[in-house]
Design a protein around this motif. Sequence first.
Motif, short mmCIF file in Angstrom:
data_model
loop_
_atom_site.label_atom_id
_atom_site.label_comp_id
_atom_site.label_asym_id
_atom_site.label_seq_id
_atom_site.Cartn_x
_atom_site.Cartn_y
_atom_site.Cartn_z
N ASN A 128 10.44 11.67 7.08
CA ASN A 128 10.59 11.08 5.76
C ASN A 128 12.07 10.86 5.47
O ASN A 128 12.85 11.82 5.37
CB ASN A 128 9.97 11.98 4.69
CG ASN A 128 9.87 11.28 3.34
OD1 ASN A 128 10.87 10.95 2.71
ND2 ASN A 128 8.64 11.02 2.91
N TYR A 130 13.57 9.79 2.83
CA TYR A 130 14.02 10.24 1.51
C TYR A 130 14.40 11.72 1.56
O TYR A 130 15.37 12.14 0.93
CB TYR A 130 12.92 10.07 0.46
CG TYR A 130 12.47 8.65 0.24
CD1 TYR A 130 13.28 7.56 0.57
CD2 TYR A 130 11.22 8.38 -0.33
CE1 TYR A 130 12.86 6.26 0.35
CE2 TYR A 130 10.79 7.09 -0.56
CZ TYR A 130 11.61 6.03 -0.21
OH TYR A 130 11.18 4.75 -0.42
N LYS A 131 13.64 12.49 2.32
CA LYS A 131 13.83 13.94 2.36
C LYS A 131 14.86 14.37 3.39
O LYS A 131 15.69 15.25 3.13
CB LYS A 131 12.49 14.61 2.64
CG LYS A 131 12.53 16.13 2.56
CD LYS A 131 11.14 16.73 2.75
CE LYS A 131 11.18 18.25 2.64
NZ LYS A 131 9.82 18.83 2.84
N GLY A 165 8.59 6.64 1.88
CA GLY A 165 9.69 7.19 2.66
C GLY A 165 9.35 7.52 4.10
O GLY A 165 10.24 7.88 4.89
N SER A 227 21.03 7.47 -2.60
CA SER A 227 19.60 7.69 -2.81
C SER A 227 18.85 6.44 -2.35
O SER A 227 18.81 5.43 -3.06
CB SER A 227 19.30 7.96 -4.29
OG SER A 227 17.90 8.03 -4.50
N ILE A 228 18.29 6.53 -1.15
CA ILE A 228 17.54 5.38 -0.62
C ILE A 228 16.31 5.12 -1.48
O ILE A 228 15.93 3.97 -1.73
CB ILE A 228 17.15 5.64 0.84
CG1 ILE A 228 18.42 5.77 1.71
CG2 ILE A 228 16.26 4.53 1.37
CD1 ILE A 228 18.14 6.08 3.16
N LYS A 229 15.71 6.20 -1.97
CA LYS A 229 14.50 6.06 -2.79
C LYS A 229 14.79 5.28 -4.07
O LYS A 229 14.02 4.39 -4.45
CB LYS A 229 13.96 7.45 -3.14
CG LYS A 229 12.64 7.42 -3.91
CD LYS A 229 12.12 8.83 -4.14
CE LYS A 229 10.79 8.79 -4.85
NZ LYS A 229 10.25 10.17 -5.07
N ASP A 230 15.91 5.61 -4.74
CA ASP A 230 16.27 4.88 -5.96
C ASP A 230 16.62 3.42 -5.65
O ASP A 230 16.34 2.53 -6.45
CB ASP A 230 17.45 5.57 -6.64
CG ASP A 230 17.06 6.91 -7.25
OD1 ASP A 230 15.85 7.17 -7.38
OD2 ASP A 230 17.97 7.70 -7.55
N SER A 233 13.45 1.40 -5.14
CA SER A 233 12.55 1.40 -6.30
C SER A 233 12.68 0.12 -7.12
O SER A 233 11.81 -0.21 -7.92
CB SER A 233 12.82 2.62 -7.17
OG SER A 233 14.12 2.56 -7.75
#
Length: 487
Positions: A128, A130-131, A165, A227-230, A233
Amino acid sequence: MKEKLKRITMEFVTSPIILILYWILCYELTDLCMYGRYNNNIYIFIICLVFLIFMAIFYIIRINRNKERKLKLLNSKSWKCISLIIIFTMTLFYGVKIYKSATNYGGKLAWVIKRVKSEKNVDFNKDNIYKYGVKGIFEDINKKYKLPGKLYISNDFSIKFEKGGTITYFETFIYGKDKNGKEKTYLIYYDKNKSKDIKLILNGVVNSDYSNDKLLDPLFETVELISIKDTVSNWNENEFALLYKGKVNWESYRNGIVLINKKGEEIPLNLFGDKLVGYPVSIYVPEKEEITPVRYNLLTDSYWFEYLDTDEEDLSNEIQQEWNVIEGSSSTKDEFYLYDGIRYKLNVEDKAAGSFFYSLYKTKDNGNNWFAINENPFDGAVGEAYGIYFIDENIGFIGVSRNGGCEGELYRTEDGGKSFSKVEFEEKSVTLDNGTSIMPFDYPGIPYEKDGKLYVNIEQGADGDYNGNSSLIYSSNDKGRNWKCIE
């Protein structure tokens, strides 16, 4: 019992049917090893093998029943000799062909052997992004195969991942040197749809120029700060990708570029002039060119940042400190990366009248934690450090300039930086046209290694003007303990 076994063997190897089957078997096996036409050869090979086993059982049963051959010719000594010669000749002839197919890439078998030796599978648990970021991939690989501490990419590093992710695909070709200086290469590949494991191919052929433009560390550091997740998004898509190519000169291009400092904070683009050079990490949507990628460029004081060759006038030291690009008066020339996350850094502890007081720090975890190993490496002397270099964890060098860069001194350690001693060079005097003798070479550079020897350039410093500001080259065969002028 021995007589029965001998009789079974002789009747088996002297049978014309067995000789024909053995020839077909050798021919098909050789063809399979040479060309790998699996569908064409394997069935015939298996049929012959099964038939040979059947014939062996047949002869065992017949001998046990004490039945004799009807053809006397097959029992003659001359036929037995001829049969053995035929078997030996066929074995030798086809054995040589199989051997050639297995060596020097002479056939399909050689490639199969190479693949078995070099192709490895690694459990992919930290999947993952994100993690675990990008480092998770290499942490999983490191559990099974020890990677060099300093890695380079051959071309680029491409990763695809889902909205949640989970990494679905990546591919890259990396290389580096282990502690013994031996080159290691790794073709790394993963496709979730084909396997749950990372495929690792070792010892491939690569153009290993060890260009700092292809360092992998900037990728790791940048991904840890963003922050790849942000980032993704903002896009209503199901698949995303990350791309890293190493050093890029953007010139005046600014579309999608985001500058960040070592705290992950965004820096205004207008602080730069016409040129921008960086190690960008691009986050984008595959096959959606209408969506502008976000290209993160990290500005930091890590060891690799010096390889950008940026114009210091574009971003002054004061601005760099204001935006947390650097801390205090540290500079990349005061830091050295050894291997496996081991780095050394000269920290400025005090400053007076243009001179600096330094302490020497070390990290074993790539900069996450630093500890002091020498609070006074220059033994109380002041000046401005102009370089640091370590051969291993014991032997290293630091340089300091004095009098505005007019002269310099080189210091050497044998105990990992706990103590240093000044390096002494044989002084070379020159005679000017007016008969005056001078010793202009008083500014030793930082040593460098080549072909198992150490070399250092002794220059003239900022006030030197003898013979076009020429320099001398010294070499050492004992890791810098003694030096000899070679030109």
